[in-house]
Write a protein that holds these residues in place. Sequence first.
Motif, PDB file in Angstrom:
ATOM      1  N   UNK A 256       0.843  -1.191   0.000  1.00 15.25           N
ATOM      2  CA  UNK A 256       0.000   0.000   0.000  1.00 15.25           C
ATOM      3  C   UNK A 256       0.880   1.244   0.000  1.00 15.25           C
ATOM      4  N   UNK A 257       0.243   2.381  -0.251  1.00 11.70           N
ATOM      5  CA  UNK A 257       1.019   3.615  -0.265  1.00 11.70           C
ATOM      6  C   UNK A 257       1.441   4.063   1.127  1.00 11.70           C
ATOM      7  N   UNK A 258       0.506   4.055   2.061  1.00 17.50           N
ATOM      8  CA  UNK A 258       0.793   4.678   3.351  1.00 17.50           C
ATOM      9  C   UNK A 258       0.169   3.908   4.507  1.00 17.50           C
ATOM     10  N   UNK A 259       0.784   4.077   5.665  1.00 17.56           N
ATOM     11  CA  UNK A 259       0.158   3.717   6.940  1.00 17.56           C
ATOM     12  C   UNK A 259       0.338   4.914   7.854  1.00 17.56           C
ATOM     13  N   UNK A 260      -0.633   5.141   8.729  1.00 11.85           N
ATOM     14  CA  UNK A 260      -0.424   6.204   9.712  1.00 11.85           C
ATOM     15  C   UNK A 260       0.171   5.609  10.986  1.00 11.85           C
ATOM     16  N   UNK A 261       0.481   6.464  11.920  1.00 13.86           N
ATOM     17  CA  UNK A 261       1.190   6.009  13.119  1.00 13.86           C
ATOM     18  C   UNK A 261       0.319   5.145  14.020  1.00 13.86           C
ATOM     19  N   UNK A 262      -0.983   5.112  13.744  1.00 13.44           N
ATOM     20  CA  UNK A 262      -1.875   4.226  14.495  1.00 13.44           C
ATOM     21  C   UNK A 262      -1.916   2.816  13.903  1.00 13.44           C
ATOM     22  N   UNK A 263      -1.348   2.665  12.682  1.00  8.37           N
ATOM     23  CA  UNK A 263      -1.360   1.364  12.030  1.00  8.37           C
ATOM     24  C   UNK A 263      -2.482   1.173  11.040  1.00  8.37           C
ATOM     25  N   UNK A 264      -3.239   2.247  10.749  1.00  7.43           N
ATOM     26  CA  UNK A 264      -4.241   2.176   9.691  1.00  7.43           C
ATOM     27  C   UNK A 264      -3.530   2.256   8.342  1.00  7.43           C
ATOM     28  N   UNK A 265      -4.079   1.599   7.321  1.00  5.09           N
ATOM     29  CA  UNK A 265      -3.426   1.493   6.013  1.00  5.09           C
ATOM     30  C   UNK A 265      -4.279   2.157   4.942  1.00  5.09           C
ATOM     31  N   UNK A 266      -3.641   2.942   4.072  1.00  8.73           N
ATOM     32  CA  UNK A 266      -4.329   3.620   2.977  1.00  8.73           C
ATOM     33  C   UNK A 266      -3.885   3.055   1.643  1.00  8.73           C
TER      34      UNK A 266
ATOM     35  N   UNK B 272     -11.068   7.026  -4.824  1.00 14.18           N
ATOM     36  CA  UNK B 272     -11.090   5.565  -4.945  1.00 14.18           C
ATOM     37  C   UNK B 272     -10.223   4.900  -3.878  1.00 14.18           C
ATOM     38  N   UNK B 273     -10.065   5.586  -2.755  1.00 11.40           N
ATOM     39  CA  UNK B 273      -9.185   5.064  -1.710  1.00 11.40           C
ATOM     40  C   UNK B 273      -9.874   3.989  -0.873  1.00 11.40           C
ATOM     41  N   UNK B 274      -9.058   3.166  -0.260  1.00 10.17           N
ATOM     42  CA  UNK B 274      -9.525   2.116   0.654  1.00 10.17           C
ATOM     43  C   UNK B 274      -8.689   2.214   1.922  1.00 10.17           C
ATOM     44  N   UNK B 275      -9.330   2.277   3.065  1.00  9.26           N
ATOM     45  CA  UNK B 275      -8.621   2.345   4.340  1.00  9.26           C
ATOM     46  C   UNK B 275      -8.866   1.056   5.118  1.00  9.26           C
ATOM     47  N   UNK B 276      -7.774   0.403   5.493  1.00  8.37           N
ATOM     48  CA  UNK B 276      -7.854  -0.785   6.337  1.00  8.37           C
ATOM     49  C   UNK B 276      -7.495  -0.377   7.763  1.00  8.37           C
ATOM     50  N   UNK B 277      -8.404  -0.520   8.714  1.00  4.63           N
ATOM     51  CA  UNK B 277      -8.086  -0.136  10.096  1.00  4.63           C
ATOM     52  C   UNK B 277      -7.022  -1.048  10.692  1.00  4.63           C
TER      53      UNK B 277
END
Length: 285
Positions: free
Chosen positions: A165-175, A210-215
């Motif tokens: 994936x392109x990114x993850x935030x510091x909480x561990x969610x994935x974009x 068209x983004x998808x976020x995986x918690x």
Amino acid sequence: MAKFVSLKEAIAENVFDGDVIAMEGFTHLIPHAAAHEVIRQNKKDLTLIRMTPDLIYDQLIGMGCAKKIIFSWGGNPGVGSLRRLRDAYEKSWPHKLEIEEHSHAAMANAYEAGAAGLPCAIFRGYLGAQLEEVNPNIKRVECPFTGEKLAAIPSIQPDVAIIHAQKANKNGDVLIEGIVGVQKEAVLAAKRAIVTVEEIVDDFNDIHINACVLPSWTVKSIAVVQGGAHPSYAMGYYDRDNAFYKNWDPIASDRDAFLAWMKENVLEVGPEIFAQRVADKKKEK
């Protein structure tokens, strides 16, 4: 909850001999770097699932990691056959490979059923096709309400799902942005999920339509691997390396050439090679 680790740790802690593994990404964000780490760690007897097995599965098969593949189309996109897959299936090199072939619609439904915790997927499909003659996992069931004959196949519930994936935030969610295949369904269906990303950010801003976020609770391990999808592309980071796909065919066509390439470019190098390749490509432009 997601844990931030190195790619080496992510594979060592989550992938084991004999596992059923799904590595997904549709033309885009294909997890090449993670597949290479599976090869470096010499994982064996794997059942590999992918809607469109391409170069990464050709490499895993040629290096003897796979005992079976479950798929809906296999080839080098825009070029031709997967030479290592054909050699394994037709000539048992490096050993015999089992195959289970489905349609794209069947695979997508099977992932969704797996994500829902269902034992099978039921859908309209395979009408007029001959796959039922060679695949015993394709069955027919009757709708109890309409009497319609429908197709049924086992749901896909991998031991491990691996995506880029392109990114993850510091909480561990994935974009995931851009073309999205069945990455979300694969992660939700799997017992464990590994995600490689281009970078870690504080927050997701200006999210693509068209983004998808995986918690974070859907992911076991996150590893930063810049260029981790190369030679496929990552929208917003680097383009598809079309030349690589064309050059792969003569390399994979010869067993010795294949083994030499894998030794030089995978076994003797780490994930940092991907970041360097991407950086070099950008300089060329």
